[in-house]
Design a protein around this motif. Sequence first.
Motif, PDB file in Angstrom:
ATOM      1  N   PRO A   1      -0.032 -10.377  11.415  1.00 16.79           N
ATOM      2  CA  PRO A   1       0.135  -8.938  11.648  1.00 16.79           C
ATOM      3  C   PRO A   1      -1.151  -8.466  12.309  1.00 16.79           C
ATOM      4  O   PRO A   1      -2.167  -8.790  12.392  1.00 16.79           O
ATOM      5  CB  PRO A   1       0.260  -8.379  10.226  1.00 16.79           C
ATOM      6  N   HIS A   2      -0.867  -7.482  13.282  1.00 16.74           N
ATOM      7  CA  HIS A   2      -1.684  -6.788  13.992  1.00 16.74           C
ATOM      8  C   HIS A   2      -1.657  -5.317  13.915  1.00 16.74           C
ATOM      9  O   HIS A   2      -0.906  -4.810  14.176  1.00 16.74           O
ATOM     10  CB  HIS A   2      -1.925  -7.263  15.503  1.00 16.74           C
ATOM     11  N   ALA A   3      -2.692  -4.605  13.344  1.00  9.39           N
ATOM     12  CA  ALA A   3      -2.762  -3.210  13.099  1.00  9.39           C
ATOM     13  C   ALA A   3      -2.657  -2.338  14.463  1.00  9.39           C
ATOM     14  O   ALA A   3      -3.148  -2.661  15.485  1.00  9.39           O
ATOM     15  CB  ALA A   3      -3.902  -2.458  12.439  1.00  9.39           C
ATOM     16  N   LEU A   4      -1.568  -1.560  14.502  1.00  7.97           N
ATOM     17  CA  LEU A   4      -1.427  -0.640  15.768  1.00  7.97           C
ATOM     18  C   LEU A   4      -2.102   0.534  15.615  1.00  7.97           C
ATOM     19  O   LEU A   4      -2.359   1.210  16.463  1.00  7.97           O
ATOM     20  CB  LEU A   4       0.170  -0.726  16.080  1.00  7.97           C
ATOM     21  N   ALA A   5      -1.429   1.177  14.484  1.00  4.13           N
ATOM     22  CA  ALA A   5      -2.044   2.582  14.061  1.00  4.13           C
ATOM     23  C   ALA A   5      -1.720   3.294  12.770  1.00  4.13           C
ATOM     24  O   ALA A   5      -0.708   2.669  12.128  1.00  4.13           O
ATOM     25  CB  ALA A   5      -1.048   3.562  15.148  1.00  4.13           C
ATOM     26  N   VAL A   6      -2.335   4.112  12.230  1.00  6.04           N
ATOM     27  CA  VAL A   6      -2.041   4.881  11.088  1.00  6.04           C
ATOM     28  C   VAL A   6      -1.030   6.110  11.199  1.00  6.04           C
ATOM     29  O   VAL A   6      -1.303   6.816  12.316  1.00  6.04           O
ATOM     30  CB  VAL A   6      -3.165   5.369  10.358  1.00  6.04           C
TER      31      VAL A   6
ATOM     32  N   GLU B   1      -0.582   1.889   2.781  1.00  4.09           N
ATOM     33  CA  GLU B   1      -2.155   1.444   2.550  1.00  4.09           C
ATOM     34  C   GLU B   1      -3.250   2.648   1.913  1.00  4.09           C
ATOM     35  O   GLU B   1      -2.472   3.694   1.775  1.00  4.09           O
ATOM     36  CB  GLU B   1      -2.759   1.184   3.943  1.00  4.09           C
ATOM     37  N   PRO B   2      -4.410   2.408   1.675  1.00  6.61           N
ATOM     38  CA  PRO B   2      -5.048   3.387   1.062  1.00  6.61           C
ATOM     39  C   PRO B   2      -5.310   4.555   2.184  1.00  6.61           C
ATOM     40  O   PRO B   2      -5.044   4.321   3.455  1.00  6.61           O
ATOM     41  CB  PRO B   2      -6.479   2.731   0.826  1.00  6.61           C
ATOM     42  N   PRO B   3      -5.794   5.881   1.814  1.00  5.18           N
ATOM     43  CA  PRO B   3      -5.840   6.851   2.964  1.00  5.18           C
ATOM     44  C   PRO B   3      -6.710   6.338   3.862  1.00  5.18           C
ATOM     45  O   PRO B   3      -7.827   5.780   3.895  1.00  5.18           O
ATOM     46  CB  PRO B   3      -6.447   8.016   2.104  1.00  5.18           C
ATOM     47  N   GLY B   4      -6.293   6.435   5.281  1.00  4.14           N
ATOM     48  CA  GLY B   4      -6.881   6.101   6.279  1.00  4.14           C
ATOM     49  C   GLY B   4      -6.761   4.697   6.842  1.00  4.14           C
ATOM     50  O   GLY B   4      -7.053   4.258   8.020  1.00  4.14           O
TER      51      GLY B   4
ATOM     52  N   GLY C   1      -8.960  -4.010   5.719  1.00  2.00           N
ATOM     53  CA  GLY C   1      -9.184  -5.112   6.578  1.00  2.00           C
ATOM     54  C   GLY C   1      -8.069  -5.434   7.689  1.00  2.00           C
ATOM     55  O   GLY C   1      -7.676  -4.555   8.033  1.00  2.00           O
ATOM     56  N   PRO C   2      -8.163  -6.735   8.151  1.00  2.00           N
ATOM     57  CA  PRO C   2      -7.134  -7.034   9.336  1.00  2.00           C
ATOM     58  C   PRO C   2      -5.751  -7.253   8.950  1.00  2.00           C
ATOM     59  O   PRO C   2      -5.022  -7.383   9.800  1.00  2.00           O
ATOM     60  CB  PRO C   2      -7.801  -8.069  10.232  1.00  2.00           C
ATOM     61  N   VAL C   3      -5.497  -7.256   7.550  1.00  3.10           N
ATOM     62  CA  VAL C   3      -4.205  -7.543   7.323  1.00  3.10           C
ATOM     63  C   VAL C   3      -3.709  -6.294   6.174  1.00  3.10           C
ATOM     64  O   VAL C   3      -4.428  -5.742   5.707  1.00  3.10           O
ATOM     65  CB  VAL C   3      -4.054  -8.840   6.568  1.00  3.10           C
ATOM     66  N   PRO C   4      -2.485  -6.257   6.328  1.00  2.00           N
ATOM     67  CA  PRO C   4      -1.986  -5.127   5.263  1.00  2.00           C
ATOM     68  C   PRO C   4      -2.346  -5.484   3.649  1.00  2.00           C
ATOM     69  O   PRO C   4      -2.228  -6.680   3.226  1.00  2.00           O
ATOM     70  CB  PRO C   4      -0.438  -5.352   5.234  1.00  2.00           C
ATOM     71  N   THR C   5      -2.614  -4.576   2.832  1.00  5.88           N
ATOM     72  CA  THR C   5      -3.035  -4.523   1.567  1.00  5.88           C
ATOM     73  C   THR C   5      -2.016  -4.121   0.516  1.00  5.88           C
ATOM     74  O   THR C   5      -2.109  -4.739  -0.615  1.00  5.88           O
ATOM     75  CB  THR C   5      -4.452  -4.065   1.283  1.00  5.88           C
ATOM     76  N   GLY C   6      -1.255  -3.436   1.157  1.00  4.31           N
ATOM     77  CA  GLY C   6      -0.111  -2.470   0.282  1.00  4.31           C
ATOM     78  C   GLY C   6       1.247  -3.147   0.619  1.00  4.31           C
ATOM     79  O   GLY C   6       1.390  -4.252   1.299  1.00  4.31           O
ATOM     80  N   PRO C   7       2.196  -2.539  -0.029  1.00  4.16           N
ATOM     81  CA  PRO C   7       3.742  -3.169   0.199  1.00  4.16           C
ATOM     82  C   PRO C   7       3.848  -2.892   1.771  1.00  4.16           C
ATOM     83  O   PRO C   7       3.797  -1.896   2.206  1.00  4.16           O
ATOM     84  CB  PRO C   7       4.463  -2.468  -0.742  1.00  4.16           C
ATOM     85  N   VAL C   8       4.690  -3.924   2.073  1.00  2.00           N
ATOM     86  CA  VAL C   8       5.518  -3.612   3.453  1.00  2.00           C
ATOM     87  C   VAL C   8       6.686  -3.148   3.073  1.00  2.00           C
ATOM     88  O   VAL C   8       7.717  -3.951   2.565  1.00  2.00           O
ATOM     89  CB  VAL C   8       5.602  -4.993   4.417  1.00  2.00           C
TER      90      VAL C   8
END
Length: 243
Positions: free
Chosen positions: A185-190, A220-223, A227-234
């Motif tokens: 996974p690659h982060a695109l935007a919040v 995810e947590p606010p903001g 890190g570079p990968v999801p930490t919360g549920p997809v």
Amino acid sequence: MATTDPVDPDMTAADLALDLLDGDERAAATRRALTDRDFAAQVAWWRQTLAGLVAWWPAVEPPPGLEARVMASTTPHGPSASRAPDSIRGVAPWWRVATLALAGVAAVLALMLVLPRHAPPPPPARTATAPLIAAIVPAADPAAPAAPLPALYEPDTGMLRLSGADIAPANRSAQLWAIGADGIPHALAVLARTPEARITIASADRARLVPGAVLAISLEPPGGAPGPVPTGPVVATGPLTRL
């Protein structure tokens, strides 16, 4: 994608092609393009047709003060407003302008009859890349959205529109990811807390958004994820396909 002239054009498709819809109307039309192949074909037909017409006309900068003079010529003044004056701020009455315009058209037509005929140059080849769409489907999670989220990505501008993006609870942020063939996974935007998110994808990430790539949303947590990968549920995923 090849399209044909629709027998009964749907003007909503034209409005979507011209980017004239906003809010709920745009969201509804985008969802319809994802589920109605005939409607999606009409949107593509309008885009192709209008792009061909625009290519014939060069951009022209209007002369300074034109808008003010036109508005002045159509605004009533004084007790004799019911009778159009011969001149308002140096602008001829509309009927004189129309007469001169018609005379100019007649002159052009006359020249076309007497001058050698040449086929008009073909419009320039279209270089626009067809948009990509995705239906980001909710996962089996209590925090997942209630319905698929339609997404539209325009490769030429890097603009991604996502309807129904306001899905995160008050103490979390919804984050959008792209997952390619390598499964990373690659982060695109919040995602902003709006009914429709409009995201300009960074230049470095645009090559990741290709047919077959998966869009995913995690909580995810606010903001956003630290890190570079999801930490919360997809909570939702969906592959990109060419419109």
